[in-house]
Design a protein around this motif. Sequence first.
Motif, PDB file in Angstrom:
ATOM      1  N   ARG A  47       0.851  -1.183   0.000  1.00 60.66           N
ATOM      2  CA  ARG A  47       0.000   0.000   0.000  1.00 60.66           C
ATOM      3  C   ARG A  47       0.886   1.231   0.000  1.00 60.66           C
ATOM      4  N   ASN A  48       0.555   2.191  -0.869  1.00 62.77           N
ATOM      5  CA  ASN A  48       1.314   3.437  -0.992  1.00 62.77           C
ATOM      6  C   ASN A  48       2.805   3.167  -1.128  1.00 62.77           C
ATOM      7  N   VAL A  49       3.127   2.391  -2.137  1.00 60.14           N
ATOM      8  CA  VAL A  49       4.511   1.982  -2.370  1.00 60.14           C
ATOM      9  C   VAL A  49       5.095   2.782  -3.540  1.00 60.14           C
ATOM     10  N   GLU A  50       6.386   3.106  -3.426  1.00 57.81           N
ATOM     11  CA  GLU A  50       7.099   3.809  -4.497  1.00 57.81           C
ATOM     12  C   GLU A  50       8.152   2.893  -5.097  1.00 57.81           C
ATOM     13  N   ASP A  51       8.495   3.159  -6.362  1.00 59.39           N
ATOM     14  CA  ASP A  51       9.595   2.430  -6.975  1.00 59.39           C
ATOM     15  C   ASP A  51      10.914   2.970  -6.404  1.00 59.39           C
ATOM     16  N   LEU A  52      12.032   2.332  -6.734  1.00 58.61           N
ATOM     17  CA  LEU A  52      13.328   2.733  -6.170  1.00 58.61           C
ATOM     18  C   LEU A  52      13.710   4.188  -6.448  1.00 58.61           C
ATOM     19  N   PRO A  53      13.529   4.679  -7.679  1.00 58.35           N
ATOM     20  CA  PRO A  53      13.879   6.086  -7.900  1.00 58.35           C
ATOM     21  C   PRO A  53      12.901   7.068  -7.251  1.00 58.35           C
ATOM     22  N   GLY A  54      11.768   6.580  -6.775  1.00 59.97           N
ATOM     23  CA  GLY A  54      10.764   7.455  -6.176  1.00 59.97           C
ATOM     24  C   GLY A  54       9.948   8.227  -7.193  1.00 59.97           C
ATOM     25  N   SER A  55       9.908   7.726  -8.412  1.00 61.37           N
ATOM     26  CA  SER A  55       9.195   8.439  -9.476  1.00 61.37           C
ATOM     27  C   SER A  55       7.806   7.874  -9.758  1.00 61.37           C
ATOM     28  N   LEU A  56       7.470   6.778  -9.089  1.00 56.07           N
ATOM     29  CA  LEU A  56       6.207   6.113  -9.360  1.00 56.07           C
ATOM     30  C   LEU A  56       5.623   5.634  -8.035  1.00 56.07           C
ATOM     31  N   GLU A  57       4.386   6.034  -7.738  1.00 53.06           N
ATOM     32  CA  GLU A  57       3.724   5.633  -6.497  1.00 53.06           C
ATOM     33  C   GLU A  57       2.422   4.927  -6.849  1.00 53.06           C
ATOM     34  N   ILE A  58       2.163   3.825  -6.150  1.00 60.79           N
ATOM     35  CA  ILE A  58       0.954   3.040  -6.368  1.00 60.79           C
ATOM     36  C   ILE A  58       0.176   3.000  -5.055  1.00 60.79           C
ATOM     37  N   ASP A  59      -1.125   3.249  -5.136  1.00 64.03           N
ATOM     38  CA  ASP A  59      -1.957   3.226  -3.930  1.00 64.03           C
ATOM     39  C   ASP A  59      -2.053   1.823  -3.348  1.00 64.03           C
ATOM     40  N   LEU A  60      -2.466   0.865  -4.170  1.00 61.34           N
ATOM     41  CA  LEU A  60      -2.623  -0.512  -3.696  1.00 61.34           C
ATOM     42  C   LEU A  60      -2.119  -1.494  -4.746  1.00 61.34           C
ATOM     43  N   ILE A  61      -1.367  -2.478  -4.295  1.00 61.46           N
ATOM     44  CA  ILE A  61      -1.024  -3.628  -5.131  1.00 61.46           C
ATOM     45  C   ILE A  61      -1.605  -4.833  -4.411  1.00 61.46           C
ATOM     46  N   LEU A  62      -2.527  -5.500  -5.098  1.00 64.27           N
ATOM     47  CA  LEU A  62      -3.192  -6.662  -4.534  1.00 64.27           C
ATOM     48  C   LEU A  62      -2.802  -7.911  -5.310  1.00 64.27           C
ATOM     49  N   TYR A  63      -2.782  -9.048  -4.631  1.00 62.34           N
ATOM     50  CA  TYR A  63      -2.621 -10.308  -5.346  1.00 62.34           C
ATOM     51  C   TYR A  63      -4.011 -10.874  -5.607  1.00 62.34           C
ATOM     52  N   PRO A  73     -11.341 -14.863 -11.154  1.00 53.57           N
ATOM     53  CA  PRO A  73     -10.460 -15.655 -12.015  1.00 53.57           C
ATOM     54  C   PRO A  73     -10.194 -15.027 -13.378  1.00 53.57           C
ATOM     55  N   PHE A  74     -11.021 -14.069 -13.798  1.00 55.41           N
ATOM     56  CA  PHE A  74     -10.864 -13.422 -15.098  1.00 55.41           C
ATOM     57  C   PHE A  74      -9.864 -12.261 -15.057  1.00 55.41           C
ATOM     58  N   LEU A  75      -9.433 -11.875 -13.856  1.00 54.95           N
ATOM     59  CA  LEU A  75      -8.460 -10.788 -13.717  1.00 54.95           C
ATOM     60  C   LEU A  75      -7.070 -11.365 -13.467  1.00 54.95           C
ATOM     61  N   PRO A  76      -6.016 -10.596 -13.765  1.00 52.64           N
ATOM     62  CA  PRO A  76      -4.650 -11.108 -13.632  1.00 52.64           C
ATOM     63  C   PRO A  76      -4.229 -11.306 -12.165  1.00 52.64           C
ATOM     64  N   PRO A  77      -3.077 -11.955 -11.963  1.00 57.81           N
ATOM     65  CA  PRO A  77      -2.599 -12.231 -10.601  1.00 57.81           C
ATOM     66  C   PRO A  77      -2.228 -10.979  -9.789  1.00 57.81           C
ATOM     67  N   LEU A  78      -1.876  -9.889 -10.455  1.00 56.78           N
ATOM     68  CA  LEU A  78      -1.573  -8.633  -9.761  1.00 56.78           C
ATOM     69  C   LEU A  78      -2.596  -7.579 -10.148  1.00 56.78           C
ATOM     70  N   LEU A  79      -3.153  -6.929  -9.139  1.00 48.90           N
ATOM     71  CA  LEU A  79      -4.130  -5.871  -9.365  1.00 48.90           C
ATOM     72  C   LEU A  79      -3.548  -4.563  -8.858  1.00 48.90           C
ATOM     73  N   ILE A  80      -3.323  -3.646  -9.770  1.00 49.01           N
ATOM     74  CA  ILE A  80      -2.813  -2.318  -9.429  1.00 49.01           C
ATOM     75  C   ILE A  80      -4.023  -1.403  -9.313  1.00 49.01           C
ATOM     76  N   VAL A  81      -4.157  -0.738  -8.162  1.00 45.21           N
ATOM     77  CA  VAL A  81      -5.339   0.067  -7.895  1.00 45.21           C
ATOM     78  C   VAL A  81      -4.934   1.503  -7.583  1.00 45.21           C
ATOM     79  N   GLU A  82      -5.565   2.429  -8.265  1.00 43.87           N
ATOM     80  CA  GLU A  82      -5.398   3.865  -8.023  1.00 43.87           C
ATOM     81  C   GLU A  82      -6.716   4.390  -7.487  1.00 43.87           C
ATOM     82  N   CYS A  83      -6.675   5.132  -6.386  1.00 37.12           N
ATOM     83  CA  CYS A  83      -7.884   5.661  -5.750  1.00 37.12           C
ATOM     84  C   CYS A  83      -7.892   7.187  -5.832  1.00 37.12           C
TER      85      CYS A  83
END
Length: 178
Positions: A47-63, A73-83
């Motif tokens: 939750r609220n994770v940034e990439d190493l350079p700090g240039s990309l922030e994601i609200d939620l990454i779900l499995y 089952p119709f959605l992929p194994p990783l769900l990227i969520v922006e709120c």
Amino acid sequence: MVAIPQQEIIDHLAAGDAGNTDQKGKALEDVIEQTLCLIDGVGLIHRNVEDLPGSLEIDLILYNHQVKGTGLPFLPPLLIVECKNWAAPVNTATLRAFTSKIHRMKLKFGLLVAANGITGDAVDITAAHAHLRDVFNRDDEIILVITRAELCGANSTEDLGVLLRQKYGRFIMGMASF
């Protein structure tokens, strides 16, 4: 099927609405995390994770374990969520920032939870709707949009799963209501 505690969701969002911008955003993220993680096979990675350079922030990454017969089952194994818990619809520029994150991570799916939807007309495919269609046509990336009203209308995980399945199907068929 699990019941979604609608009154808790409404109360939590109302408390966020009474706060500042960060509190509003956090309230929506809380509700989305709690609600989606009720679905069989779905859970939180970050939750609220940034990439190493700090240039990309994601609200939620779900499995998503893609549990057959239940879950998503119709959605992929990783769900990227922006709120976006905004009073106004999300504009094309903001949507472009989200789709560029999806593209940069080399993923094909994202979920935008936009309290009041996105700009433009879904039927005529204008503004932000046009951007979503362009991204799909160019890069095969699917971005589904869920509004706060739709979220508050889901009384169970089954309702939420049906909503996502219908949106997914309508999206890939080029129909309105992403």
